[in-house]
Scaffold this active site. Structure first.
Site, short mmCIF file in Angstrom:
data_model
loop_
_atom_site.label_atom_id
_atom_site.label_comp_id
_atom_site.label_asym_id
_atom_site.label_seq_id
_atom_site.Cartn_x
_atom_site.Cartn_y
_atom_site.Cartn_z
CG HIS A 7 3.81 -3.92 6.55
ND1 HIS A 7 4.17 -4.31 5.18
CD2 HIS A 7 3.76 -4.11 7.22
CE1 HIS A 7 2.99 -2.60 5.74
NE2 HIS A 7 2.46 -2.72 7.06
CE1 TYR A 47 0.76 0.66 4.21
CE2 TYR A 47 0.05 -1.10 4.34
CZ TYR A 47 0.42 -0.02 4.90
OH TYR A 47 1.51 -0.53 6.74
FE LIG Z 1 1.18 -2.00 7.73
#
Ligand SMILES: [Fe+2]
Length: 241
Positions: A165, A152
């Site tokens: 992650h 993102y």
């Molecule tokens: Fe994050």
């Protein structure tokens, strides 16, 4: 005459983290550094046996039965690549930390969090919330069924992207022992560009934040598999993030 008397003073504290493994702040291009990082040096206070050992059995206070984030119920399977995430929580000598409370939170496959702060124009998945909590077993093991999160963009002036992650919090062996960290995926080119991962000066410490992929044959039909051990302190400590 004993010239070694009185003996030299002992260090007044054990240094749990060697230099180079904690993020160097402020992180360039990341204005949230100061909302995520203490602005002042930590104040050390003596830890007595009571504080170091209690309260025990944290799982009695925190429900630890949320290991399956991927399948909410019959027919309700999260979108994305199904992923089995497992590993061990270890102390500085490689001993398992039993009964630690391991929390995981992550974005969905489109890189969006199920959280009111995340208002990005990316789809939410009604079958994926992205939070889980388990406790480690006698061998210090934890495991989650989830999906591989998406990348993102960080909403700052000069946008940069967070690679896929997973966030982890580990509480244990007592409630005052807490490590908040992140786990990254091996081989992702964006790892090289992530400002948070690269705020950790020591390259070996950065590598300790990257999981290992297990062979699909070891995992089971339809699941990606990753393992990630987390070391709470010492020379091989997993960095905070
Ligand atoms: Fe994050």
């Amino acid at each position: 005459m004993d010239t070694n008397f009185p003996p030299p003073p002992l260090p007044d504290r054990f240094e749990p983290f060697p230099p180079g493994i904690e993020p160097a702040v402020p992180i360039e291009g990341y204005p949230n550094t100061w909302t995520h990082t203490p602005a002042q040096p930590l104040i050390r206070r003596p830890v007595t046996r009571t504080e170091a050992t209690g309260p025990l059995e944290l799982w009695r206070k925190l429900p630890c039965d949320e290991s399956n984030l991927a399948v909410l119920g019959p027919g309700r399977i999260a979108q994305g690549q199904l992923m089995h995430m497992s590993g061990r929580i270890l102390d500085e000598d490689g001993r398992p930390v039993r009964g630690a409370v391991v929390e995981l939170w992550q974005a969905n496959a489109a890189g969006r969090y199920y959280h009111p702060i995340d208002q990005r124009d990316a789809p939410l998945d009604p079958d994926f919330v992205g939070n889980g909590r388990v406790r480690t077993d006698e061998e210090g093991r934890y495991a989650f069924f989830t999906i591989k999160p998406g990348a993102y963009p960080v909403p700052v002036k000069d946008t940069w992207w967070r690679p896929p992650h997973v966030h982890f919090s580990i509480l244990g062996p007592s409630s005052l022992s807490r490590l908040v960290t992140q786990m990254y995926f091996p081989g992702d080119p964006m790892n090289e560009w992530d400002r948070i991962l690269n705020s950790i000066p020591d390259p070996a410490a950065r590598r300790r934040l990257i999981a290992r992929q297990t062979h699909p044959a070891e995992v089971g039909d339809g699941w990606l598999g990753f393992t990630h051990d987390i070391v709470l302190r010492g020379r091989r400590a997993t960095p905070e993030a």
